[in-house]
Each structure stands twice: as structure tokens, then as C-alpha cells.
Design an enzyme around this catalytic site. Structure first.
Site, PDB file in Angstrom:
ATOM      1  N   ASN A 198       0.837  -1.207   0.000  1.00 50.05           N
ATOM      2  CA  ASN A 198       0.000   0.000   0.000  1.00 50.05           C
ATOM      3  C   ASN A 198       0.863   1.243   0.000  1.00 50.05           C
ATOM      4  O   ASN A 198       1.995   1.244   0.498  1.00 50.05           O
ATOM      5  CB  ASN A 198      -0.933   0.001   1.213  1.00 50.05           C
ATOM      6  CG  ASN A 198      -0.261   0.568   2.443  1.00 50.05           C
ATOM      7  OD1 ASN A 198      -0.285   1.780   2.658  1.00 50.05           O
ATOM      8  ND2 ASN A 198       0.359  -0.297   3.243  1.00 50.05           N
TER       9      ASN A 198
ATOM     10  N   CYS B 199      17.052 -33.188   4.720  1.00 47.25           N
ATOM     11  CA  CYS B 199      16.830 -31.749   4.544  1.00 47.25           C
ATOM     12  C   CYS B 199      15.368 -31.343   4.603  1.00 47.25           C
ATOM     13  O   CYS B 199      15.062 -30.179   4.788  1.00 47.25           O
ATOM     14  CB  CYS B 199      17.446 -31.259   3.238  1.00 47.25           C
ATOM     15  SG  CYS B 199      16.504 -31.683   1.760  1.00 47.25           S
TER      16      CYS B 199
ATOM     17  N   CYS C   4      20.433 -39.947   2.126  1.00 46.98           N
ATOM     18  CA  CYS C   4      19.515 -38.866   2.508  1.00 46.98           C
ATOM     19  C   CYS C   4      20.146 -37.993   3.587  1.00 46.98           C
ATOM     20  O   CYS C   4      20.641 -38.492   4.598  1.00 46.98           O
ATOM     21  CB  CYS C   4      18.195 -39.459   3.014  1.00 46.98           C
ATOM     22  SG  CYS C   4      17.039 -38.225   3.639  1.00 46.98           S
TER      23      CYS C   4
ATOM     24  N   CYS D  82       3.002 -38.545  -7.694  1.00 51.36           N
ATOM     25  CA  CYS D  82       3.256 -37.330  -8.481  1.00 51.36           C
ATOM     26  C   CYS D  82       4.740 -37.137  -8.772  1.00 51.36           C
ATOM     27  O   CYS D  82       5.115 -36.396  -9.667  1.00 51.36           O
ATOM     28  CB  CYS D  82       2.701 -36.102  -7.766  1.00 51.36           C
ATOM     29  SG  CYS D  82       3.611 -35.656  -6.276  1.00 51.36           S
TER      30      CYS D  82
ATOM     31  N   CYS E 102       8.612 -35.201  -5.135  1.00 56.00           N
ATOM     32  CA  CYS E 102       9.744 -35.393  -4.220  1.00 56.00           C
ATOM     33  C   CYS E 102      10.984 -35.812  -5.008  1.00 56.00           C
ATOM     34  O   CYS E 102      12.093 -35.372  -4.734  1.00 56.00           O
ATOM     35  CB  CYS E 102       9.399 -36.427  -3.146  1.00 56.00           C
ATOM     36  SG  CYS E 102       8.939 -38.046  -3.785  1.00 56.00           S
TER      37      CYS E 102
ATOM     38  N   THR F  29       5.066  -2.252   7.848  1.00 55.67           N
ATOM     39  CA  THR F  29       5.214  -2.852   6.516  1.00 55.67           C
ATOM     40  C   THR F  29       6.657  -2.762   6.007  1.00 55.67           C
ATOM     41  O   THR F  29       7.452  -1.962   6.487  1.00 55.67           O
ATOM     42  CB  THR F  29       4.296  -2.159   5.514  1.00 55.67           C
ATOM     43  OG1 THR F  29       4.587  -0.765   5.541  1.00 55.67           O
ATOM     44  CG2 THR F  29       2.842  -2.404   5.851  1.00 55.67           C
TER      45      THR F  29
ATOM     46  N   ASN G  56       3.895   5.802  15.579  1.00 50.77           N
ATOM     47  CA  ASN G  56       4.116   5.204  14.260  1.00 50.77           C
ATOM     48  C   ASN G  56       5.503   5.592  13.760  1.00 50.77           C
ATOM     49  O   ASN G  56       5.690   6.634  13.146  1.00 50.77           O
ATOM     50  CB  ASN G  56       3.008   5.660  13.302  1.00 50.77           C
ATOM     51  CG  ASN G  56       3.162   5.041  11.922  1.00 50.77           C
ATOM     52  OD1 ASN G  56       4.223   4.531  11.583  1.00 50.77           O
ATOM     53  ND2 ASN G  56       2.093   5.087  11.142  1.00 50.77           N
TER      54      ASN G  56
ATOM     55  N   CYS H 238       6.065   3.570   9.157  1.00 51.73           N
ATOM     56  CA  CYS H 238       5.550   3.715   7.794  1.00 51.73           C
ATOM     57  C   CYS H 238       6.691   3.962   6.794  1.00 51.73           C
ATOM     58  O   CYS H 238       7.423   4.950   6.940  1.00 51.73           O
ATOM     59  CB  CYS H 238       4.556   4.871   7.750  1.00 51.73           C
ATOM     60  SG  CYS H 238       3.833   5.068   6.122  1.00 51.73           S
TER      61      CYS H 238
ATOM     62  N   CYS I 222       1.220 -42.536  -0.932  1.00 52.55           N
ATOM     63  CA  CYS I 222       1.794 -41.860  -2.105  1.00 52.55           C
ATOM     64  C   CYS I 222       0.826 -41.913  -3.279  1.00 52.55           C
ATOM     65  O   CYS I 222       0.248 -42.956  -3.574  1.00 52.55           O
ATOM     66  CB  CYS I 222       3.117 -42.536  -2.485  1.00 52.55           C
ATOM     67  SG  CYS I 222       3.843 -41.888  -4.001  1.00 52.55           S
TER      68      CYS I 222
END
Lengths: 428, 436
Positions: free
Chosen positions: A73, A410, A407, A344, A347, A200, A131, A134, A341
């Protein structure tokens, strides 16, 4: 039902859910509706010398079809007359004496601070929030984040306000600094009775690729804005936790940044926040989201056996360490649940291209278990065989398997897996 | 060629609504975002044309619609029609991993339609064509039949720089895409749009040529470097029973073609229809007639529902339109009856009980004749008359003669024909460039 009441250094609130200073706290009528919906407190949209806002003011990032995972914004402080705001603050406080009404303020000179604090106190408000966060527009005039980025200046203005105010003074910090401890500690030294963060993040959220103008666009130009919404939560969590674990920070913290539900709020509380403030999620869905926040947090506390929300505050802080204190002997490996599983292979490709080449498939290009390496380097001379060799089951053939010896634990495979509970990291 | 001159305006198929209309941008974005972007994706393996489905869907998500269209067309030049015609429930979407997740596969067919139609529209609006035919070589290939197999082969050849010449017996090109697809899936005007786009790539179409009569395949071999047979299947088969040539007895594909292509063909009121068969053509014509307002439509099948070769999802939808299935019934004879039109004598295969069924129309959907050997008696075929191919090249037992589509597989999907045509085209291009 767990007790959700909090006492924020003297500011009492029926629950830790406050509206952050911003468009949802622009006027009294809004805040009264918010309190009716269940919000425990509100930080009034920043008072100061009324300004003129631009059009448009907002732009957002959508992710995977979901709107507003991040919002930017370029709106400034209140554009309403000071007197109107003060009258409405008094009216809200009169009607809702048990709710927390904090007033955000941003002015320049010592005299101005003195004057506006005096008038704010007269409304019956419960606290003041400075404030200093900003990062757009106001900072170009020496206010907002330009104060928050100068610890010495921040300390000085805070000390003025502490001197003028009989109410608790919260300092709202900007994340646009190198180390949040610098302004945080300066605020405490200046007499702040609470810290609110994060404001922000200075940002350009995107570019109009047809017109070559950043977003949001004001006619044919743009400026940097302040970034908020779900995407900033991790940055906010870290800064809240960094302050919470520092012994110099002796005041309560109001956590802000991407909070959308009770779970987000609980995370901020465990990392040291006493209250949380919400803006973007309300701009997206309305005040009604507080119902789930109250209910969800209460259920969570009940299940955790915590009778009061205050018992949750800071519970995770002792476990937030420097990297050097972590246990290097601890090892986990990935386990893929063949039954869960769905095949897909995300992994597999994530591990192959984005991690450590420890997941293999029984199909496609990967022929690792037949002796032909599928890793780019091809240096490994042995690859563990899969537990099954189901050549004829088309579904099982899609299930990848982990070379547990290789492995590194991680987690990437678990993160990309779309099926909850399908990949677990198991201690070796 | 101008479709206005070839397809009559008043066609019975106009009464069917588009069953799965083009997605809006919002619908497409929501659906595309459901795709997990699998690696080594099962949907690709289930696609006879091996369309890179996750990649084209990923491109829809990013707004790269031109790229999405090109990804589809890369392996399937009939991507627009196959998006609407493919039985995705048993191919790509049937293999989608989300079936295992929550039973709701990605709607790949509709996304492919979005990618291809939007991609083409965008390319046209911006006047940046999706395809640039290669510079023509002085070589040509004759393709017999203008159905999906030949169109896929011809378009691939044209893009590869070889001149394709299609010889088509009928006045209209397109084969079953224009004359045979259920109109709620694909209407003949949309099918013709796609064909015109493909022809514009440099395909020479000669309609009204009944190859075998004039010219013969031998004549074509003299003028062209290679031959592609995409002749599909021939006339509807009839069971060989008494009365099967009476008026009111139809061949299924013949009747579908009339519904789709013929001027002012209508279905009389209060029709009782019996459809003989158990395949997808039987289910299609039964549903079409039910949707057009036939009073009753019964499919008579010689075995049980479980054994039907037609897709169960299609039968389920046909039943929703009132189609009934009667199992274990064999047609025995047809007689004419002054009052009700036709009488069909049937026998229950199990009980041997006989029955007489009244009907206005009887539709035979028990398959079509294979006509490939009529053209080339020397062709090696299987016992059903399907042309045998080298699986790697698509070449028949006669060197230089390639084939694909229904005349090879006995009647499968449009996408199978597309894949066959493409494979043959690449073999031909490879051979021609080697000899060049």
C-alpha cells in the site's frame, strides 16, 4: 474454555486480538462493528496532520490462484480532521469501556507531540502507539520509518512522549533496518511501555508489463509501498522472537505481520507476543475472521491444558537458538509411505534437481536400481535398492523410494509432497 | 474451401448444446492451479499422443497461453478437437494422481480446449501465427482419406516441408471428426474450423476421389514419394438377419452422419428406437436420439452391462437421458408392421426365450467393415482385416505405404489416429531427408 484476557502493560483487553492501525480502523463506526464481531482491541488509524491520499493505493501478489498472499500500500496516515477522529475515539471508548483502544500517532515536533498526546488522553483511550514504521510517503518528510531507522532519534522522541503521556506508550517498529534489536532496545531505553512490530516492508510489488510502470499506479507513475499480508509473517515472527529473547527488552510485544487465523496468532504468542494485531486479513475477509481466531485459540489452549492465554506467551522463545547451538549429531531420513503416495514424483524431481539426489523412481528415466546412475554427477558407485520391485502394479511403480544412506534429512521432499503424512522425517 | 458451401445451415445437430463449453479465464485459472505439476506424470503416459499435460497447464497458470497451445500442438496437431472428443475419464484424467488424493482429477480436456482455442485466437488477434510451414521440398506424399489420421500426418508433413496431397472420397473432409462425433462433444462446424486451419498449412485436398477406382493406389505410387492410408472403417455392419434392409433400419454411423451433416434431416415425433450393439457408437447414437426427443431408446446388447466395450461413464450419462439397456438379447428377425412400423424378434441368450419388440427405428451399431484390403489386396492384415504395421515406423508390409487410425486399430479414439499419423509422418520425413 481458556481465559483469553490479557493485560498489556496496563492495557486490558478481553482477548489478544487487536486490529492494527490501518484502513480497518479508520473510523469509529468501523471499530464498533469490529468490537461487536469479537475483536478485543484496536489501534486507531494514525493521527497527525491530515494528508491527501493518492489513487490507486493498493496492489497485491496472488499465488497459485489465491488472492493477496502479499499486499502493498501507498496510503498515508488518516485523511480525516483530527477533531472528528478524537470525538469518535471518545465515543467508542464510552460505548466499549472494556475493550482496548490504542491511538496511533505520527507528528514531527516536540510541541506537536505534546499537543496531540494531551488531546488523545482526553478521549479516554487506553494507550498510544508511535508510528515509527511507515516506509512510504511520510518517511520522505522525516517521519515514520525515517525515525524508526535512527535509534538515537527514536529514543529521543519516545522519551518526549513518555514524558507527556500518562498512558502506556507503544512504539511501532519498522522492519526496514539491519537489526531489529537496535530500534527495539532504543525504544525501551526511551521509556516505551510496549513494542509493536512489524510495520510494513518497503517494497515494489510488481510492474505493469504493458505500461512499464510499477504497481500500484498513480496515473502513469508509482512509488515504493509497504508490504504486508501472509507472505511477511516469517519476517515478523523472527523480529518478534529476536526482541523477546533479548534481556534488554523488558516490555510486552504486540505482534503484527500476516496474521490470518488463530494458528498464526498462537505462533506469535509462543514467540513472545502478548497481543497480536491484524490488518490485511481483515481487509481481505472482514472482521468476521475473529470468530475462528477466538474459538480456535481457545480450543488449542484447552487441548494443551493451558487455562489462560498468558501461559502461552513466550513458550517457544527458549527454543529459538543461534545456529551454533544446534545439535550436529541429530540426523533424520525421509520415509515415503507407499500406501499414501499418489505418484506425483514431485519429491523425486525436487531431490534430484534441488537437493541431494537421494530419491529414485522405478519408472521413467531413472534406472538407478538397475545399476545406471540417474544423478547428474554420476559419482556414486552404489545406490540402495528399493524395498519392493513391483513391476506390474502401475500405481506402485510410480512410488519413488529413498536411498536412506545418502539422505541428508533436509526435508525438501516432505515440503513438496502434496499428501499430508505421506513423507515423514524419521530420526536415524 | 469454404465451409458455408459444404455444410448445410439447417442440421439436426444444431439442437445440441455444447456439453463442456470453453472455460472462462477464471475457470481455467482455478482449474489449472489444481494441477500438481507432476514429474514423469501419469497423465502423459495415459495420453496416446503423449501431450505434455503438466507443462501446458503450468503455462496456463503463468498466463503463457500461446506457449500452452504450442505445447499441445507439439505432439497433437488436432489438439482442438481431441480436447473435446477424448474420453479423458479413461485416459489422461483417469490417470491423474488427484484421483488418489480426493477423487477429483484435473479437468484436462477442458484445459486443453482452453489452451488451444485461446492460443489460436490470441495468435490470430496478434497476427503472429503459431506455425510456419517449412520451405517446400519438391517431394509429395499421397494420403488416402481425410480423417484425423491423414490430417495429422499431412499437417506434420507440411510443417516438415513435404507436400501432402489428400484424396477423399466424400465431399467433406474430416472423417469421423466431422461426421461421427457426438454433437454435444464436437459439432461439425467446429471440426471444420480446425480442418481448415490444418489445410492452410499447405495441405492439398482433393475431394470426390474414390481411390481404388480412380485413381488406383498404383497410380498414386507413381506420382508420390510415399502413401499414407487413413481410410478409417467402411460401412456399418449388419447382423445378416431377415428384414435388415427394411426402411427404418439404420446403420449407426450412417444415422449419426445424417444428424450431423445432412440438410433438414429430422427425427419424427413419438419415436421408439432400438439400438443393437454394446460399443461407444451404440451408446452415442442412443443418447443422441434420446436427447433429440425420441419417446423411448433401448440399447439391446448380447451380453451384460459389465461386458460392454462402451465406456461406463458414457453409458451412465446416456441413462440420465432416459436410455435403457436391455441385456442378453440377440436380434433374430425384423418384420414390417402396418401400425407400429417395425417388429424386432429377439432371443434371450440365456433363457432362449423369444420376444417381439415394437419399434419405429432400429439402429445397427455392431461395428463397421474394414476396407483397407479392398484398396490394396497385398496388404498384410490381421484376422479382423486391420492393417499390420511396423510399430516403430508406422509402415505397412508394403514398402513406402504407411497407415494409421481406425483401419489399423479397428476403431479407437481420434487421438490414437492423430498419434499414428504423426508417427508415420516422422518416418516419412526421416526417409525422405535421408534419400534427398
Amino acid at each position: 474454555m481458556a481465559n483469553l484476557k490479557i493485560n498489556f502493560n496496563g492495557i486490558e483487553s478481553p482477548n489478544p486480538f487487536w486490529l492494527a492501525s490501518g484502513p480497518p480502523t479508520n473510523c469509529g463506526e468501523q471499530i464498533m462493528r469490529a468490537f461487536d464481531a469479537g475483536w478485543g482491541g484496536a489501534v486507531w488509524k494514525t493521527l497527525g496532520d491530515p494528508i491527501v491520499n493518492v489513487s490507486s493505493r493498493l496492489a497485491a501478489i496472488d499465488y497459485a490462484g489465491k488472492r493477496m498472499s502479499g499486499l502493498n500500500n501507498i496510503e498515508l496516515i488518516t485523511d480525516r480532521p483530527l477533531l472528528t477522529n478524537l470525538k469518535e475515539i471518545a465515543a467508542v471508548k464510552k460505548k466499549y469501556p472494556d475493550h482496548a483502544v490504542v491511538v496511533s500517532i505520527m507528528v514531527e515536533s516536540r510541541e506537536e507531540w505534546k499537543e496531540i498526546i494531551r488531546r488523545t488522553e482526553d478521549t479516554g483511550a487506553d494507550g498510544i502507539e508511535l508510528n515509527f514504521g511507515c516506509p512510504h510517503g511520510m518517511c520522505e518528510r522525516g517521519m515514520g520509518s525515517s525515525v524508526g531507522q535512527e535509534p538515537a532519534l527514536l529514543r529521543e522522541i519516545t522519551s518526549w512522549t513518555s514524558e507527556f503521556s500518562s498512558l502506556p506508550v507503544l512504539v511501532k517498529l519498522t522492519p526496514n533496518i539491519t537489526d531489529i534489536l537496535d530500534p527495539g532496545v532504543a525504544a525501551v531505553q526511551g521509556g516505551a511501555q510496549g513494542l509493536s512490530l512489524i510495520n510494513t516492508i518497503k517494497s515494489i510489488i510488481g510492474v505493469d508489463l504493458d505500461r512499464f510502470v510499477p504497481l500500484p499506479t498513480v496515473r502513469d507513475k508509482s512509488t515504493n509501498g509497504g508490504y504486508c499480508g501472509p507472505a511477511v509473517k516469517p519476517i515478523a515472527l523472527h523480529m518478534v522472537a529476536a526482541l523477546a529473547r533479548d534481556p534488554r527488552v523488558t516490555v510486552p510485544i504486540s505482534g503484527i505481520g500476516g496474521i490470518e487465523n488463530w494458528r498464526d496468532a498462537a505462533e506469535f504468542l509462543t514467540l513472545g507476543a502478548t497481543s497480536v494485531q491484524v490488518c490485511t486479513a481483515v481487509m481481505h475477509y472482514g472482521y468476521r475472521i475473529v470468530e475462528d481466531m477466538i474459538e480456535g485459540l481457545s480450543n488449542y489452549l484447552d487441548e494443551a491444558g493451558l487455562p489462560s492465554v498468558t501461559r502461552l506467551i513466550g513458550k517457544a522463545v527458549p527454543n529459538f537458538m543461534d545456529w551454533g547451538s544446534l545439535d550436529l549429531s541429530f540426523k533424520t531420513v525421509s520415509k515415503i509411505d507407499t500406501d499414501k503416495c499418489i505418484g506425483c514424483q514431485l519429491c523425486y524431481i525436487a531431490c534430484l534437481d534441488g537437493a541431494h539426489q537421494c530419491i529414485h523412481t522405478r519408472t521413467g528415466d531413472c534406472r538407478a536400481y538397475h545399476g545406471k546412475s540417474d544423478h547428474g554427477a554420476g559419482l556414486r558407485d552404489h545406490i540402495a535398492e528399493p524395498l519392493h520391485h513391483p513391476e506390474n502394479d502401475p500405481l506402485l511403480r510410480q512410488v519413488p523410494y529413498v536411498d536412506e544412506d545418502e539422505c541428508v534429512g533436509c526435508n525438501l521432499c516432505q515440503l513438496v509432497c502434496p499428501v499430508p503424512g505421506c513423507i515423514e522425517m524419521v530420526e536415524r | 474451401m469454404n465451409k458455408q458451401n459444404t455444410l448445410p445451415a439447417s442440421r439436426l445437430e444444431n439442437r445440441f448444446a455444447d456439453g463442456k463449453p470453453l472455460y472462462s479465464d477464471t475457470e481455467a485459472r482455478i482449474e489449472a492451479n489444481r494441477c500438481l505439476f507432476c514429474y514423469d506424470a501419469p497423465c502423459i503416459k495415459a495420453c496416446p499422443a503423449a501431450v505434455n499435460i503438466p507443462v501446458f497447464i503450468h503455462k496456463i497458470v503463468s498466463g503463457n497461453i500461446r506457449g500452452a497451445a504450442l505445447t499441445v500442438f507439439e505432439t497433437n496437431l488436432l489438439g482442438v478437437s481431441t480436447a473435446r472428443v477424448c474420453p479423458v475419464e479413461v485416459s489422461c484424467a483417469g490417470a491423474c494422481v488427484l484421483n488418489e488424493q480426493n477423487g477429483q482429477p484435473v479437468n484436462i480436456g477442458r484445459l486443453q480446449r482452453y489452451a488451444t482455442e485461446k492460443g489460436l485466437a490470441e495468435a490470430e488477434a496478434k497476427q503472429i501465427p503459431l506455425f510456419t510451414p517449412a520451405k517446400a521440398l519438391n517431394q509429395s506424399v499421397a494420403l488416402i482419406g481425410a480423417g484425423p489420421a491423414s490430417l495429422s500426418c499431412a499437417a506434420t508433413l507440411a510443417l516438415g516441408g513435404v507436400k501432402p496431397v489428400i484424396y477423399e472420397k466424400r465431399a467433406l473432409p474430416g472423417g469421423l471428426n466431422v461426421s461421427g462425433i457426438a454433437p454435444y462433444k464436437l459439432d461439425s462446424v467446429s471440426a471444420m474450423d480446425e480442418i481448415e486451419r490444418l489445410l492452410a498449412l499447405g495441405i492439398h485436398l482433393k475431394t470426390g476421389y474414390d481411390v481404388g477406382v480412380a485413381p488406383t493406389v498404383g497410380d498414386l505410387q507413381k506420382d508420390h514419394e510415399a502413401i499414407f492410408l487413413g481410410v478409417g472403417l467402411g460401412r456399418d455392419k449388419f447382423p445378416g438377419i431377415e428384414g435388415e434392409s427394411l426402411e427404418g433400419v439404420w446403420g449407426a454411423t450412417d444415422l449419426i452422419r445424417k444428424i450431423k451433416n445432412e440438410e433438414s434431416f429430422t427425427l419424427p415425433d413419438s419415436m421408439k428406437v432400438l439400438v443393437i450393439g454394446g460399443g461407444n457408437t451404440a451408446i452415442d447414437i442412443a443418447r443422441e436420439l434420446a436427447m433429440l426427443g425420441a419417446e423411448t431408446v433401448d440399447i439391446l446388447y448380447r451380453r451384460t452391462e459389465k461386458e460392454m466395450p462402451g465406456y461406463h461413464h458414457e453409458l451412465r450419462k446416456a441413462k440420465q437421458y432416459g436410455v435403457r439397456l436391455r441385456e442378453n438379447l440377440l436380434p433374430k428377425a425384423i418384420r414390417k408392421n402396418e401400425n407400429t412400423g417395425l417388429l424386432l424378434e429377439v432371443e434371450n441368450k440365456l433363457t432362449k426365450q423369444k420376444d417381439i419388440l415394437k419399434a419405429n427405428w432400429i439402429v445397427m451399431a455392431i461395428g463397421q467393415e474394414n476396407q483397407a484390403r479392398r484398396l490394396l489386396p497385398a496388404l498384410d492384415t490381421d484376422k479382423n482385416g486391420n492393417v499390420k504395421l511396423d510399430p516403430d515406423t508406422g509402415e505397412t508390409s508394403i514398402p513406402g505405404v504407411y497407415a494409421g487410425g481406425d483401419c489399423v486399430n479397428g476403431g479407437k479414439e481420434v487421438v490414437n489416429a492423430v498419434a499414428d499419423g504423426r508417427k508415420a509422418a516422422f518416418s516419412i520425413l526421416k526417409k525422405l531427408s535421408a534419400s534427398h
